[in-house]
Design a protein around this motif. Structure first.
Motif, mmCIF file in Angstrom:
data_model
loop_
_atom_site.group_PDB
_atom_site.id
_atom_site.type_symbol
_atom_site.label_atom_id
_atom_site.label_comp_id
_atom_site.label_asym_id
_atom_site.label_seq_id
_atom_site.Cartn_x
_atom_site.Cartn_y
_atom_site.Cartn_z
ATOM 1 N N ALA A 145 49.733 -8.177 48.695
ATOM 2 C CA ALA A 145 48.690 -9.122 49.117
ATOM 3 C C ALA A 145 47.314 -8.644 48.664
ATOM 4 N N ALA A 146 47.059 -7.338 48.815
ATOM 5 C CA ALA A 146 45.734 -6.814 48.449
ATOM 6 C C ALA A 146 45.557 -6.800 46.938
ATOM 7 N N GLY A 147 46.656 -6.754 46.199
ATOM 8 C CA GLY A 147 46.530 -6.706 44.751
ATOM 9 C C GLY A 147 46.551 -8.068 44.091
ATOM 10 N N ASN A 148 47.284 -8.994 44.678
ATOM 11 C CA ASN A 148 47.540 -10.257 44.001
ATOM 12 C C ASN A 148 46.289 -11.096 43.753
ATOM 13 N N GLU A 149 45.653 -11.513 44.831
ATOM 14 C CA GLU A 149 44.508 -12.418 44.637
ATOM 15 C C GLU A 149 43.343 -11.762 43.892
ATOM 16 N N PRO A 150 42.963 -10.516 44.222
ATOM 17 C CA PRO A 150 41.869 -9.914 43.438
ATOM 18 C C PRO A 150 42.190 -9.806 41.955
ATOM 19 N N LEU A 151 43.426 -9.468 41.638
ATOM 20 C CA LEU A 151 43.782 -9.363 40.218
ATOM 21 C C LEU A 151 43.711 -10.721 39.539
ATOM 22 N N ALA A 152 44.255 -11.734 40.213
ATOM 23 C CA ALA A 152 44.230 -13.076 39.628
ATOM 24 C C ALA A 152 42.791 -13.506 39.365
ATOM 25 N N ASN A 153 41.926 -13.247 40.347
ATOM 26 C CA ASN A 153 40.536 -13.676 40.194
ATOM 27 C C ASN A 153 39.787 -12.841 39.160
ATOM 28 N N LEU A 154 40.133 -11.558 39.103
ATOM 29 C CA LEU A 154 39.485 -10.707 38.084
ATOM 30 C C LEU A 154 39.839 -11.212 36.687
ATOM 31 N N ILE A 155 41.103 -11.502 36.483
ATOM 32 C CA ILE A 155 41.546 -11.982 35.166
ATOM 33 C C ILE A 155 40.884 -13.334 34.846
ATOM 34 N N ALA A 156 40.943 -14.253 35.794
ATOM 35 C CA ALA A 156 40.424 -15.602 35.526
ATOM 36 C C ALA A 156 38.899 -15.603 35.399
ATOM 37 N N ASN A 157 38.214 -14.865 36.263
ATOM 38 C CA ASN A 157 36.752 -14.858 36.191
ATOM 39 C C ASN A 157 36.272 -14.222 34.882
ATOM 40 N N ALA A 158 36.979 -13.187 34.448
ATOM 41 C CA ALA A 158 36.602 -12.557 33.175
ATOM 42 C C ALA A 158 36.902 -13.497 32.009
ATOM 43 N N LEU A 159 38.061 -14.159 32.061
ATOM 44 C CA LEU A 159 38.386 -15.105 30.990
ATOM 45 C C LEU A 159 37.382 -16.244 30.940
ATOM 46 N N SER A 160 36.956 -16.712 32.106
ATOM 47 C CA SER A 160 36.011 -17.836 32.094
ATOM 48 C C SER A 160 34.702 -17.415 31.428
ATOM 49 N N ARG A 161 34.302 -16.170 31.617
ATOM 50 C CA ARG A 161 33.090 -15.683 30.931
ATOM 51 C C ARG A 161 33.326 -15.574 29.428
ATOM 52 N N MET A 162 34.483 -15.017 29.062
ATOM 53 C CA MET A 162 34.752 -14.829 27.626
ATOM 54 C C MET A 162 34.836 -16.150 26.891
ATOM 55 N N LEU A 163 35.448 -17.134 27.539
ATOM 56 C CA LEU A 163 35.657 -18.406 26.846
ATOM 57 C C LEU A 163 34.417 -19.290 26.880
#
Ligand code: HEM
Length: 472
Positions: free
Chosen positions: A277-295
């Motif tokens: 639980a502690a890993g799932n949502e933060p990881l998902a958001n880290l990946i998506a938030n970083a991708l949104s910046r890159m794209l």
């Protein structure tokens, strides 16, 4: 004594507080006459007034605007995190750091607080006490946490990277031929769970079961759907632990079970659940938030030609300015305490806003970020994230793999149209629609698929090539 409640400014337009009369009319009025009455608490005086509601869509759309407003209260500001549930929010970096490192004054144990709020409050799933590392203090906490840290230490970074690549490939394979994807639901939200399925030692075919169960627990599910998902998740965990008790392997579950701290089965289950639980949502958001910046930023086009930005840069930007869990840092005062200019009552819930603390002096640019100390996005002190390096390997490799295979991937909507999921704790996109030149299964079988413009294996992962990106 200076009153901590003299904001003196009106809330931002569209502020959740306006809907019920405005924050400025609350604490400012209540305390305009001066310090709280002897023996009273500031919170007594602001009760009944509208507070900034962290669960409103307006906050999710532009949290930094609200942090700017809330800072006018001082280091701590009163907020509402669910209907009728209030908390104090720390927006000041020094106060945040001090709180996170002061176990004598602040507890992570939510049991007494739970008696003070409706049992069905929307934040209970995130704040309800459990026998795990996150909700315990002192020796009990250390005993649980050590099991997690020692076990993760046995996961080699190289091995982890290889597993992420394999998992990433299996996901990209599912949508690669279509030319379009919601990176949030089809990639960022699935990859961490598939990784956990693998790291905890379940065969790959159980991965989709875990993804479906957790998906059903997300906001927006009906009570029936949530109950079914909860049952599915419990069944998954029971199956996992049952299998590993019968036959150990080189996996986290077996290492949790065999750790010298001697956790009971119930305690092992609780640490598995909190880790996922502690890993799932933060990881998902880290990946998506970083991708949104890159794209959405042309500076990420190419790192090969020098001068351009890397995946690590995007991740750093997110860690400083858009922490995946902006406010998920619950603490309870062990006693009445006057903290950085504000009275906090014994048992009062205090949340640290990592996002507000990191950006106290404005958005942190890549240049200033590297030289201005540490961000608090992994928290600090005894409960700081135990596995930031593993988390970084997973997020970085996931993004590198995606951008290596889909080298011309770009946002399918203007970046301003991306929307953020309301909620007091997370900084999460609702969706991240993207498009790219489709890739097809590789006939030769050397790789899962083939892209005529790319070699038979993806380019070096330092590359984030995006030759024809145009956003918005
Ligand atoms: C492999 C992925 C991850 C795993 C397994 C993981 C696991 C954990 C665990 C078990 C805790 C509780 C530690 C304790 O109470 O002693 C924790 C806390 C924390 N983690 Fe992570 N985490 C992961 C990724 C992340 C990411 C990506 C972030 C943010 C960038 C993050 C931020 C935090 C924070 C802020 C806390 C403290 C929460 C609090 O005190 O309430 N974690 N993590």
């Amino acid at each position: 004594m200076t009153s901590p409640y003299e904001p003196g400014a009106t809330p931002p337009p569209g502020c959740p507080a306006h809907a019920q009369g405005g924050v400025a009319a609350g604490p400012a009025d209540a305390l305009a006459q001066g310090a709280p009455a002897p023996g009273g608490h500031p919170l007594d005086q602001v009760e009944g007034h509208s507070l900034v509601r962290l669960y409103d869509p307006e906050f999710a759309a532009d949290p930094h605007r609200y942090y700017a407003y809330l800072r006018q209260y001082g280091a701590l500001a009163p907020v509402e995190i669910a209907t009728g549930v209030t908390a104090m929010l720390v927006t000041d970096y020094r106060a945040a750091l001090e709180l996170l490192n002061d176990e004598a004054t602040w507890s992570k144990d939510s049991r007494a607080w739970m008696e003070t709020v409706p049992p069905d409050t929307a934040v209970m799933p995130m704040l309800g006490w459990r026998p795990n590392a996150l909700f315990n203090d002192g020796d009990v906490h250390r005993r649980y946490r050590q099991v997690i840290t020692d076990s993760f230490r046995l996961v080699e970074p190289q091995e982890l990277r290889a597993r992420v690549r394999k998992t990433a490939d299996s996901l990209i394979q599912k949508f690669g031929a279509t030319g379009e994807v919601d990176l949030m639901s089809a990639y960022a939200q699935q990859l961490p769970l598939l990784m956990f399925n693998n790291l905890f030692g379940m065969p790959d075919e159980y991965g989709d079961q875990l993804v479906a169960a957790i998906g059903g627990l997300m906001d927006g599910a009906t009570p029936e759907e949530a109950a079914a998902a909860d049952a599915a998740f419990s069944a998954y965990i029971m199956e996992l632990v049952g299998r590993k008790k019968a036959q150990r392997g080189a996996d986290l579950t077996s290492w949790f079970l065999d750790h010298p701290n001697g956790l009971s089965d119930e305690e092992v289950v609780a640490q598995i659940v909190v880790t996922m639980a502690a890993g799932n949502e933060p990881l998902a958001n880290l990946i998506a938030n970083a991708l949104s910046r890159m794209l959405s930023d042309d500076r990420y086009y190419s790192t090969l030609s020098g001068g351009a930005l890397t995946v690590q840069d995007a991740i750093n930007q997110v860690l400083w300015n858009d922490p995946p869990m902006g406010q998920y840092s619950a603490h309870y005062a062990r006693r009445d305490v006057f903290f950085h200019g504000t009275w906090v009552r014994k048992g009062q819930l205090v949340l640290v806003s990592y996002a507000a603390a990191n950006t106290q002096f404005g958005e942190v640019s890549l240049d200033s970020g590297s030289g201005s100390g540490a961000h608090l996005t992994w928290a600090s002190g005894p409960h700081a994230c135990p596995v930031p390096r593993h988390a970084l390997v997973i997020a970085t490799t996931a993004i590198e793999r995606l951008t290596a295979w889909l080298s011309d991937i770009e946002l399918a909507v203007p970046v301003e149209e991306l929307s953020w999921r309301p909620g007091a704790f997370q900084r999460a996109l609702t969706a991240l629609p993207a498009r790219f030149t489709p890739i097809t299964p590789d006939q030769a079988g050397a790789t899962p698929w083939d892209n005529s413009s790319s070699p038979s294996t993806p380019p070096d992962p330092t590359s984030t090539r995006r030759p024809s990106a145009s956003v918005g």
